[in-house]
Design a protein around this motif. Structure first.
Motif, PDB file in Angstrom:
ATOM      1  N   ALA A   1       0.841  -1.193   0.000  1.00  0.00           N
ATOM      2  CA  ALA A   1       0.000   0.000   0.000  1.00  0.00           C
ATOM      3  C   ALA A   1       0.878   1.245   0.000  1.00  0.00           C
ATOM      4  O   ALA A   1       2.043   1.199   0.419  1.00  0.00           O
ATOM      5  CB  ALA A   1      -0.911   0.006   1.228  1.00  0.00           C
ATOM      6  N   PRO A   2       0.340   2.386  -0.464  1.00  0.00           N
ATOM      7  CA  PRO A   2       1.092   3.643  -0.370  1.00  0.00           C
ATOM      8  C   PRO A   2       1.418   3.979   1.078  1.00  0.00           C
ATOM      9  O   PRO A   2       0.663   3.639   1.999  1.00  0.00           O
ATOM     10  CB  PRO A   2       0.131   4.668  -0.980  1.00  0.00           C
ATOM     11  CG  PRO A   2      -0.761   3.875  -1.871  1.00  0.00           C
ATOM     12  CD  PRO A   2      -0.933   2.557  -1.185  1.00  0.00           C
ATOM     13  N   PHE A   3       2.544   4.673   1.251  1.00  0.00           N
ATOM     14  CA  PHE A   3       2.985   5.101   2.583  1.00  0.00           C
ATOM     15  C   PHE A   3       3.283   6.598   2.500  1.00  0.00           C
ATOM     16  O   PHE A   3       4.362   7.019   2.098  1.00  0.00           O
ATOM     17  CB  PHE A   3       4.228   4.312   3.010  1.00  0.00           C
ATOM     18  CG  PHE A   3       4.642   4.532   4.433  1.00  0.00           C
ATOM     19  CD1 PHE A   3       3.913   3.966   5.468  1.00  0.00           C
ATOM     20  CD2 PHE A   3       5.757   5.303   4.743  1.00  0.00           C
ATOM     21  CE1 PHE A   3       4.299   4.153   6.793  1.00  0.00           C
ATOM     22  CE2 PHE A   3       6.155   5.493   6.052  1.00  0.00           C
ATOM     23  CZ  PHE A   3       5.422   4.924   7.084  1.00  0.00           C
ATOM     24  N   VAL A   4       2.275   7.400   2.843  1.00  0.00           N
ATOM     25  CA  VAL A   4       2.346   8.851   2.664  1.00  0.00           C
ATOM     26  C   VAL A   4       2.273   9.531   4.027  1.00  0.00           C
ATOM     27  O   VAL A   4       1.403   9.204   4.841  1.00  0.00           O
ATOM     28  CB  VAL A   4       1.204   9.340   1.746  1.00  0.00           C
ATOM     29  CG1 VAL A   4       1.275  10.856   1.563  1.00  0.00           C
ATOM     30  CG2 VAL A   4       1.267   8.640   0.391  1.00  0.00           C
ATOM     31  N   ASN A   5       3.185  10.450   4.261  1.00  0.00           N
ATOM     32  CA  ASN A   5       3.264  11.163   5.542  1.00  0.00           C
ATOM     33  C   ASN A   5       3.356  10.191   6.713  1.00  0.00           C
ATOM     34  O   ASN A   5       2.649  10.321   7.717  1.00  0.00           O
ATOM     35  CB  ASN A   5       2.072  12.113   5.712  1.00  0.00           C
ATOM     36  CG  ASN A   5       2.066  13.215   4.661  1.00  0.00           C
ATOM     37  OD1 ASN A   5       3.118  13.668   4.215  1.00  0.00           O
ATOM     38  ND2 ASN A   5       0.876  13.640   4.256  1.00  0.00           N
TER      39      ASN A   5
ATOM     40  N   ASN B   1      -8.068   8.029  -1.785  1.00  0.00           N
ATOM     41  CA  ASN B   1      -7.254   9.141  -1.323  1.00  0.00           C
ATOM     42  C   ASN B   1      -6.147   8.612  -0.415  1.00  0.00           C
ATOM     43  O   ASN B   1      -6.406   8.193   0.707  1.00  0.00           O
ATOM     44  CB  ASN B   1      -8.123  10.149  -0.560  1.00  0.00           C
ATOM     45  CG  ASN B   1      -7.361  11.406  -0.159  1.00  0.00           C
ATOM     46  OD1 ASN B   1      -6.133  11.433  -0.190  1.00  0.00           O
ATOM     47  ND2 ASN B   1      -8.080  12.442   0.220  1.00  0.00           N
ATOM     48  N   ALA B   2      -4.933   8.628  -0.917  1.00  0.00           N
ATOM     49  CA  ALA B   2      -3.786   8.116  -0.160  1.00  0.00           C
ATOM     50  C   ALA B   2      -3.030   9.295   0.445  1.00  0.00           C
ATOM     51  O   ALA B   2      -1.972   9.707  -0.051  1.00  0.00           O
ATOM     52  CB  ALA B   2      -2.883   7.294  -1.063  1.00  0.00           C
ATOM     53  N   GLY B   3      -3.587   9.893   1.477  1.00  0.00           N
ATOM     54  CA  GLY B   3      -2.932  11.016   2.137  1.00  0.00           C
ATOM     55  C   GLY B   3      -2.789  12.233   1.254  1.00  0.00           C
ATOM     56  O   GLY B   3      -1.753  12.900   1.273  1.00  0.00           O
ATOM     57  N   GLY B   4      -3.826  12.517   0.477  1.00  0.00           N
ATOM     58  CA  GLY B   4      -3.806  13.666  -0.418  1.00  0.00           C
ATOM     59  C   GLY B   4      -3.413  13.329  -1.844  1.00  0.00           C
ATOM     60  O   GLY B   4      -3.452  14.189  -2.725  1.00  0.00           O
TER      61      GLY B   4
ATOM     62  N   THR C   1       2.372   7.209   7.088  1.00  0.00           N
ATOM     63  CA  THR C   1       1.151   6.461   7.388  1.00  0.00           C
ATOM     64  C   THR C   1       0.823   5.513   6.235  1.00  0.00           C
ATOM     65  O   THR C   1       0.907   5.902   5.063  1.00  0.00           O
ATOM     66  CB  THR C   1      -0.039   7.410   7.604  1.00  0.00           C
ATOM     67  OG1 THR C   1       0.284   8.336   8.650  1.00  0.00           O
ATOM     68  CG2 THR C   1      -1.299   6.644   7.984  1.00  0.00           C
ATOM     69  N   VAL C   2       0.448   4.270   6.562  1.00  0.00           N
ATOM     70  CA  VAL C   2      -0.018   3.333   5.534  1.00  0.00           C
ATOM     71  C   VAL C   2      -1.392   3.791   5.053  1.00  0.00           C
ATOM     72  O   VAL C   2      -2.313   3.971   5.853  1.00  0.00           O
ATOM     73  CB  VAL C   2      -0.101   1.898   6.092  1.00  0.00           C
ATOM     74  CG1 VAL C   2      -0.588   0.940   5.004  1.00  0.00           C
ATOM     75  CG2 VAL C   2       1.255   1.440   6.632  1.00  0.00           C
ATOM     76  N   ARG C   3      -1.537   3.975   3.747  1.00  0.00           N
ATOM     77  CA  ARG C   3      -2.782   4.472   3.175  1.00  0.00           C
ATOM     78  C   ARG C   3      -3.509   3.321   2.475  1.00  0.00           C
ATOM     79  O   ARG C   3      -3.300   3.044   1.299  1.00  0.00           O
ATOM     80  CB  ARG C   3      -2.499   5.615   2.194  1.00  0.00           C
ATOM     81  CG  ARG C   3      -1.679   6.753   2.796  1.00  0.00           C
ATOM     82  CD  ARG C   3      -2.465   7.502   3.875  1.00  0.00           C
ATOM     83  NE  ARG C   3      -1.625   8.556   4.483  1.00  0.00           N
ATOM     84  CZ  ARG C   3      -2.098   9.475   5.327  1.00  0.00           C
ATOM     85  NH1 ARG C   3      -3.385   9.463   5.661  1.00  0.00           N
ATOM     86  NH2 ARG C   3      -1.295  10.387   5.838  1.00  0.00           N
TER      87      ARG C   3
ATOM     88  N   PHE D   1      -1.287   7.484 -10.550  1.00  0.00           N
ATOM     89  CA  PHE D   1      -1.503   8.711  -9.786  1.00  0.00           C
ATOM     90  C   PHE D   1      -0.906   9.870 -10.579  1.00  0.00           C
ATOM     91  O   PHE D   1      -0.124   9.675 -11.529  1.00  0.00           O
ATOM     92  CB  PHE D   1      -0.866   8.620  -8.388  1.00  0.00           C
ATOM     93  CG  PHE D   1       0.567   8.165  -8.392  1.00  0.00           C
ATOM     94  CD1 PHE D   1       1.612   9.086  -8.446  1.00  0.00           C
ATOM     95  CD2 PHE D   1       0.889   6.811  -8.349  1.00  0.00           C
ATOM     96  CE1 PHE D   1       2.932   8.677  -8.456  1.00  0.00           C
ATOM     97  CE2 PHE D   1       2.217   6.392  -8.358  1.00  0.00           C
ATOM     98  CZ  PHE D   1       3.241   7.319  -8.423  1.00  0.00           C
ATOM     99  N   ASP D   2      -1.248  11.080 -10.223  1.00  0.00           N
ATOM    100  CA  ASP D   2      -0.763  12.262 -10.937  1.00  0.00           C
ATOM    101  C   ASP D   2       0.667  12.604 -10.525  1.00  0.00           C
ATOM    102  O   ASP D   2       1.072  12.400  -9.381  1.00  0.00           O
ATOM    103  CB  ASP D   2      -1.666  13.468 -10.664  1.00  0.00           C
ATOM    104  CG  ASP D   2      -3.046  13.321 -11.299  1.00  0.00           C
ATOM    105  OD1 ASP D   2      -3.154  12.568 -12.292  1.00  0.00           O
ATOM    106  OD2 ASP D   2      -3.996  13.950 -10.801  1.00  0.00           O
ATOM    107  N   GLY D   3       1.408  13.164 -11.479  1.00  0.00           N
ATOM    108  CA  GLY D   3       2.743  13.664 -11.193  1.00  0.00           C
ATOM    109  C   GLY D   3       3.840  12.677 -11.512  1.00  0.00           C
ATOM    110  O   GLY D   3       3.611  11.475 -11.671  1.00  0.00           O
ATOM    111  N   ASP D   4       5.071  13.210 -11.593  1.00  0.00           N
ATOM    112  CA  ASP D   4       6.244  12.401 -11.916  1.00  0.00           C
ATOM    113  C   ASP D   4       6.995  11.947 -10.675  1.00  0.00           C
ATOM    114  O   ASP D   4       7.930  11.157 -10.769  1.00  0.00           O
ATOM    115  CB  ASP D   4       7.194  13.204 -12.809  1.00  0.00           C
ATOM    116  CG  ASP D   4       6.559  13.563 -14.151  1.00  0.00           C
ATOM    117  OD1 ASP D   4       5.750  12.750 -14.637  1.00  0.00           O
ATOM    118  OD2 ASP D   4       6.872  14.648 -14.676  1.00  0.00           O
ATOM    119  N   LYS D   5       6.616  12.471  -9.533  1.00  0.00           N
ATOM    120  CA  LYS D   5       7.312  12.143  -8.297  1.00  0.00           C
ATOM    121  C   LYS D   5       6.982  10.711  -7.865  1.00  0.00           C
ATOM    122  O   LYS D   5       5.819  10.313  -7.855  1.00  0.00           O
ATOM    123  CB  LYS D   5       6.915  13.129  -7.204  1.00  0.00           C
ATOM    124  CG  LYS D   5       7.682  12.962  -5.900  1.00  0.00           C
ATOM    125  CD  LYS D   5       7.243  14.018  -4.885  1.00  0.00           C
ATOM    126  CE  LYS D   5       7.989  13.849  -3.563  1.00  0.00           C
ATOM    127  NZ  LYS D   5       7.571  14.862  -2.554  1.00  0.00           N
TER     128      LYS D   5
END
Length: 376
Positions: free
Chosen positions: A196-200, A232-235, A202-204, A261-265
């Motif tokens: 799962a995504p890990f954003v800020n 929504n994975a932390g925004g 936190t596991v999202r 997801f959006d963006g190249d990051k």
């Protein structure tokens, strides 16, 4: 005289042409120092066609020339209507090779060693298994109920037979009827190695999967896709498709995730294994990308082992109150591949933490040292 010479040359060529159209030889070479046992080997179908262009896909056999016996095989399609690979299961000792003969003939009916299916009769479960272990993922129908859980579930086995259908039919899979059971508790965690995504920090978690598709289904490899709607994975708005395959003879799944997801990051993601409140054996090998957990033993149910192997660089590994975690990252619409699975000591094969860690380390070395294939 010239006509006679041309006709003679044609006659000389006929045996070679006939041979090329009726049989071919496959050589599988192991250059590593590891013995490979019960290994499912993919052979590109285009290599077969280059050597055997007239092959009848419904009437051919793979033979072991030494034993004269047929070798189990499968035609793998993946996401295509066309054949992508010929799969065979073989043993290849270290620094040695195995030769197989592919020719016209009537194939035997091989015993299926893998299986995967959608289970609508049990709130949208999706279940899959090899001859070693079984798993399930949770679907939309379970959302909002007190039974809901996020990650992969484990169904332990003590038999090489396929058990998923029989267990659902009995509707009593929390009791061991002599072939294993489901006593693994997933809860609101990544369970047995989901990602799962890990954003800020936190596991999202996403919601459960909302769509599924079986791509191949045995006898040697079962592959399917699970689709997760945007969340929504932390925004960060993220959607995901997970392509999961399991091979005969394997304790581990190959998991191929694509996040959009959006963006190249790059997006930070974690693979996680739920931990228990009492002591077990934990191994965090950041350098090799291996998470290993030998759970505390249940006096009644035995011991479940869970492990994951990442193939991308690991930023860090740690243990929190809920689970073991390994962090890496992925770009949008790029595939990330890792392996995850489990074992049960009551199966009598992997019976302690040392053997489980050794299994994962050997599996990791096998990933890094693929077998070499030639067809002629």
């Amino acid at each position: 005289m010239k006509f006679k010479n041309n006709f003679t040359c044609l006659l000389l060529l006929l045996p070679a042409i006939f041979f090329a159209q009726t049989k071919t030889t496959i050589t599988i070479e192991n250059n590593s120092v590891l013995d490979r046992k019960e290994t499912v080997v993919p052979i590109e179908w285009k290599m077969i066609l280059n050597s055997f262009p007239k092959i009848d896909t419904a009437n051919f056999v793979v033979l072991n020339p030494k034993t004269k016996k047929q070798v189990a095989y499968q035609l793998e399609h993946k996401t295509s209507s066309n054949i992508q690979n010929l799969l065979v299961q073989v043993d290849v000792k270290a620094k040695s090779k195995v030769t197989l003969l592919l020719q016209n003939g009537k194939p035997e009916k091989f015993v299926a060693k893998t299986y995967a299916r959608y289970v609508p009769e049990r709130k949208d479960d999706f279940a899959w298994e090899s001859d070693k272990i079984a798993f399930r993922a949770y679907g939309k129908a379970l959302e909002g109920t007190n039974e809901n859980a996020y990650g992969f579930d484990v169904w332990v086995k003590s038999t090489p037979n396929l058990v998923v259908n029989e267990r659902y039919k009995r509707n009593d899979y929390h009791v061991d009827h002599g072939d294993g059971m489901d006593y693994y508790n997933v809860g609101y965690s990544l369970g047995a190695g989901s990602m799962a995504p890990f954003v800020n920090d936190t596991v999202r978690y996403s919601a459960n999967y909302h769509a599924w598709k079986v791509l191949d289904n045995g006898p040697l490899r079962s592959t399917f896709q699970l689709k997760y709607d945007t969340w929504n994975a932390g925004g960060v708005k993220v959607s995901a498709i997970k392509t999961i395959s399991i091979d005969a003879g394997s304790q581990l799944n190959r998991v191929e995730n694509v996040y959009t997801f959006d963006g190249d990051k790059p997006l930070p993601v974690v693979v996680g294994i739920v931990r228990r409140t009492t002591a077990g054996t934990i191994s965090l090998n950041e350098q090799q990308g291996i998470l290993a957990y030998w759970e505390p033993t249940s006096p009644k149910d035995g011991t479940t082992a869970v492990g994951s192997i990442l193939t991308t660089p690991v930023a860090s590994m740690w243990v929190d109150k809920l689970q073991l975690l390994a962090k890496t990252s992925v770009k949008s619409n790029e595939t990330i591949v890792y392996y995850t699975g489990a074992a049960w000591d009551k199966a009598g094969i992997i019976t302690n933490a040392k053997k489980w860690i050794e299994y994962l380390e050997k599996f990791n070395e096998e990933i890094k040292n693929p077998l070499l294939i030639s067809v002629k």
